[in-house]
Design a protein around this motif. Structure first.
Motif, short mmCIF file in Angstrom:
data_model
loop_
_atom_site.label_atom_id
_atom_site.label_comp_id
_atom_site.label_asym_id
_atom_site.label_seq_id
_atom_site.Cartn_x
_atom_site.Cartn_y
_atom_site.Cartn_z
N LEU A 43 0.84 -1.19 0.00
CA LEU A 43 0.00 0.00 0.00
C LEU A 43 0.88 1.24 0.00
O LEU A 43 1.86 1.32 0.75
N TYR A 44 0.51 2.20 -0.85
CA TYR A 44 1.26 3.45 -0.98
C TYR A 44 0.34 4.64 -0.77
O TYR A 44 -0.87 4.57 -1.05
N LEU A 45 0.91 5.74 -0.32
CA LEU A 45 0.22 7.02 -0.20
C LEU A 45 0.96 8.05 -1.04
O LEU A 45 2.18 8.00 -1.18
N GLN A 46 0.18 9.00 -1.59
CA GLN A 46 0.78 10.04 -2.42
C GLN A 46 -0.11 11.28 -2.38
O GLN A 46 -1.30 11.20 -2.68
N ALA A 47 0.45 12.41 -1.98
CA ALA A 47 -0.30 13.66 -2.00
C ALA A 47 -0.51 14.10 -3.46
O ALA A 47 0.36 13.90 -4.30
N THR A 48 -1.69 14.65 -3.73
CA THR A 48 -1.98 15.06 -5.10
C THR A 48 -2.01 16.57 -5.27
O THR A 48 -2.33 17.08 -6.33
N ASP A 49 -1.69 17.30 -4.19
CA ASP A 49 -1.51 18.74 -4.32
C ASP A 49 -0.28 19.13 -3.51
O ASP A 49 0.42 18.28 -2.97
N TYR A 76 0.65 -7.73 8.87
CA TYR A 76 1.61 -6.73 8.40
C TYR A 76 3.00 -7.34 8.44
O TYR A 76 3.38 -8.00 9.42
N LEU A 77 3.78 -7.13 7.38
CA LEU A 77 5.15 -7.63 7.33
C LEU A 77 6.04 -6.65 8.06
O LEU A 77 6.30 -5.54 7.59
N SER A 78 6.48 -7.05 9.23
CA SER A 78 7.23 -6.15 10.10
C SER A 78 8.45 -5.57 9.39
O SER A 78 9.19 -6.27 8.70
N GLY A 79 8.63 -4.27 9.57
CA GLY A 79 9.79 -3.60 9.00
C GLY A 79 9.65 -3.21 7.55
O GLY A 79 10.62 -2.76 6.93
N SER A 80 8.46 -3.35 6.98
CA SER A 80 8.28 -3.10 5.54
C SER A 80 7.84 -1.68 5.20
O SER A 80 7.69 -1.34 4.03
N THR A 81 7.61 -0.83 6.21
CA THR A 81 7.25 0.55 5.90
C THR A 81 8.43 1.28 5.27
O THR A 81 9.60 1.01 5.59
N GLU A 82 8.11 2.21 4.37
CA GLU A 82 9.11 3.09 3.80
C GLU A 82 8.54 4.50 3.85
O GLU A 82 8.10 5.07 2.84
N GLN A 137 5.64 12.74 -4.37
CA GLN A 137 6.51 11.77 -5.02
C GLN A 137 5.78 10.45 -5.23
O GLN A 137 5.12 9.93 -4.32
N GLU A 138 5.93 9.90 -6.43
CA GLU A 138 5.19 8.69 -6.81
C GLU A 138 5.87 7.44 -6.28
O GLU A 138 7.08 7.28 -6.38
N LEU A 139 5.07 6.55 -5.71
CA LEU A 139 5.52 5.24 -5.22
C LEU A 139 6.76 5.38 -4.34
O LEU A 139 7.71 4.61 -4.44
N THR A 140 6.71 6.37 -3.46
CA THR A 140 7.81 6.60 -2.53
C THR A 140 7.39 6.31 -1.10
O THR A 140 8.16 5.75 -0.32
N HIS A 141 6.15 6.67 -0.77
CA HIS A 141 5.68 6.57 0.61
C HIS A 141 4.89 5.27 0.78
O HIS A 141 3.68 5.21 0.57
N LYS A 142 5.62 4.26 1.17
CA LYS A 142 5.03 2.92 1.29
C LYS A 142 4.55 2.70 2.72
O LYS A 142 5.35 2.69 3.67
N LEU A 143 3.22 2.55 2.84
CA LEU A 143 2.66 2.27 4.16
C LEU A 143 3.19 0.95 4.69
O LEU A 143 3.48 0.81 5.88
#
Length: 584
Positions: A43-49, A76-82, A137-143
């Protein structure tokens, strides 16, 4: 006192007050893939403004194809957040703040529920250090990476989608404002996986470009997709093809990349290139390949062109060992350069074409070698002297072991090269171990290593040229006619020349004994009447020094004169040179 209390309370209320502050953001599903009975997804998050989102308490709710699972469990796979803080540094503050569950009944039945709790912070600096800042930033903020266990159907799209309407919990992302530390709900654009349009043109011309016992190299021509994917399977053809919307992470080492379900078809390439080398294979084993184009990426939009994938199969080479050997031939050795001449390969005044045959020349008597070594003459090493035959024995008086005969190129410095033009001479399907090494040449007496030597995939140098007669097998190293090797110059030794094909195998004889080597040479010249007429530009056993010419009389140091010198001069002309190698 009352005034002091009022000031403290005012500051506290300012710290926790709510403020309406809208941030637009995308929530995305990526990298859907199966591993055994488990479905993984990111899962990723990305601001659009331009307003950044500071991630607060949030609920991520998704649908999935529960019919393809038995007793599914979400984790949740521990340690997988970015995730990254306001300073652009990684923050792991959320790693222990996830909750996951799947209900089996009620309004939330068979929904994937992921809960994020805002990490605890104490002040502005702590906030900016711990709290994740989501920008454009695209596909950078990985939940994070999440996984569902209990999959029973691995060849179907999991149909993951965001829950934004209906009963029960819905997707909700909250954020904090970095200035006032106030909380507000983000305006969310829930981006569901969507399959791209299938490519129109398939990848083609899949071909093997190199083989070894543990690897296969392949190339192909790209089709019209954004990329192509290659699968490998051992033992049988690939009949089950990839599922649209799933990604198959490749690895060039066999059986490490993702496979299609549990079929044993592993991904070894995925991308825009046109070649790959697959490693980690088993010797003498057949592998099957399937190549196809795709459009889309990241495990949410791939559409694989499954019509007429390009396929082929190939068997890896058998196991092999090498012999790293150095040996000189008496005939072509040049004492001035310390090298052997390459006239047969590179030419001289007698002719310029390459006279070395493309096929190994040891199929006839007395060698009876059935090997199929064949190298186009244009690809012969430029410093090749001639072909030689190398044999391996497990005992000094035995025959060559199974697989223990190979032909290769003798180079001017005495080294022996395999027909691939790169390696030491190789012996296929022969186990590493200790072997006696025998070297044979068309018109020189064979030599054998005095002792068995250790041979493996790579082997240490065994040098016949340096170290005295004791480097070659022979119980008598002093009697001239029995010496295993000839002295080229002080301290340098080589195989004894002059074996031009007389009636006695592996013997050099000038006079007597019927069809000796001198008589064979005279006959080759055309008899006494033509004995002074040389045979030029030839590949023959009667060309004793490998200079492209056989000459019986005249011309100074002709081949007959060389032969007489090889046997020790006129006084020894009726005494043949013989070898001490058993069962040559």
């Amino acid at each position: 006192m009352k005034g002091g209390i009022f000031v403290v309370m005012t500051l506290l209320m300012s710290f926790i007050s709510l403020r309406s502050f809208a941030v637009n953001a995308d929530v995305l599903v990526r990298n859907q893939r199966f591993g055994h009975d488990t479905l993984f997804f990111d899962l990723y998050l990305q601001a659009t403004d331009t307003n950044s989102l500071y991630l607060s308490n949030s609920d991520f709710i998704l649908n999935f194809s529960e019919a393809n699972f038995t007793n599914p469990q979400l984790n949740y796979l521990s340690g997988s957040t970015e995730l990254y803080n306001a300073y652009g540094n990684a923050t792991n503050s959320y790693d222990s703040n996830f909750g996951t569950r799947i209900d089996s009944d009620g309004l939330n039945a068979y929904k994937l529920m992921i809960f994020v709790q805002l990490p605890v912070y104490s002040n502005q600096t702590d906030f900016l250090t711990k709290i994740a800042r989501i920008d454009q930033q695209e596909l950078t903020h990985k939940l994070g990476t999440f996984y569902i266990t209990g999959a029973t159907t691995l060849n179907a799209n999991p149909q993951i989608s965001w829950v934004t309407s209906g009963g029960g919990l819905l997707l909700k992302v909250n954020h904090r404002d970095s200035v006032t530390l106030a909380k507000s709900a983000a305006v969310i654009n829930a981006v569901n996986p969507a399959i791209e349009t299938e490519p129109a043109q398939q990848a083609s011309s899949l071909a093997i470009t190199a083989t070894s016992s543990t690897s296969l190299s392949l190339s192909w021509t790209a089709g019209s997709g954004s990329g192509r994917i290659l699968f490998i399977k051992e033992g049988s053809a690939i009949s089950t093809l990839p599922v649209d919307g799933l990604t198959y992470t490749p690895n060039t080492e066999y059986a490490i990349g993702d496979q299609i379900g549990t079929t044993g078809a592993y991904s070894v390439f995925k991308g825009t290139g046109t070649s790959v080398t697959v490693t980690g294979l088993t010797a003498n084993t057949t592998y099957h390949f399937a190549l196809m184009e795709y459009e889309g990426d990241n495990g949410w939009s791939e559409n694989y062109l499954q019509t007429n994938p390009d396929t082929l199969s190939e068997t890896t080479d058998g196991l092999f060992i090498t012999a790293n050997v150095k040996v000189f031939l008496q005939g072509p050795y040049n004492t001035s350069t310390g090298l052997m001449n390459t006239a047969l390969r590179m030419g001289n005044s007698f002719g310029t074409t390459n006279l070395l045959p493309s096929a190994q020349p040891y199929s006839g008597t007395p060698w009876s070698y059935t090997g199929t070594e064949n190298v186009d003459t244009a690809n012969h090493p430029s410093n090749a002297v001639d072909w030689v035959l190398v044999e391996l024995r497990s005992t000094y008086n035995g025959s060559a072991v199974s697989g223990g005969r190979a032909a290769g190129f003798l180079l001017s410095d005495g080294s022996i090269m395999d027909t691939n033009g790169v390696d030491q001479i190789r012996f296929w399907n022969v186990n590493p171990g200790y072997y006696y090494v025998v070297i044979k040449h068309r018109n020189h007496l064979p030599v054998m290593s005095r002792d068995s030597i250790s041979l493996g995939t790579t082997s240490s140098l065994y040098d016949f040229t340096n170290g005295g007669q004791g480097r070659a097998y022979g119980t008598d190293t002093t009697t001239f006619r029995l010496k295993p090797m000839s002295v080229m110059t002080t301290g340098i030794y080589g195989m004894r020349g002059g074996d031009g094909g007389g009636s006695v195998t592996y013997q050099v004889r000038y006079n007597g004994g019927g069809l000796n080597d001198r008589v064979a040479m005279l006959n080759f010249s055309g008899g006494a009447g033509l004995s002074s007429t040389p045979k030029n530009n030839i590949y023959s056993r009667l060309d004793l020094n490998l200079d492209r010419q056989s000459r019986y009389n005249g011309g100074g140091l002709n081949d007959r004169t060389r032969l007489l010198g090889y046997v020790g001069g006129a006084a020894n002309s009726s005494t043949p040179l013989t070898i001490q190698i058993p069962n040559p």
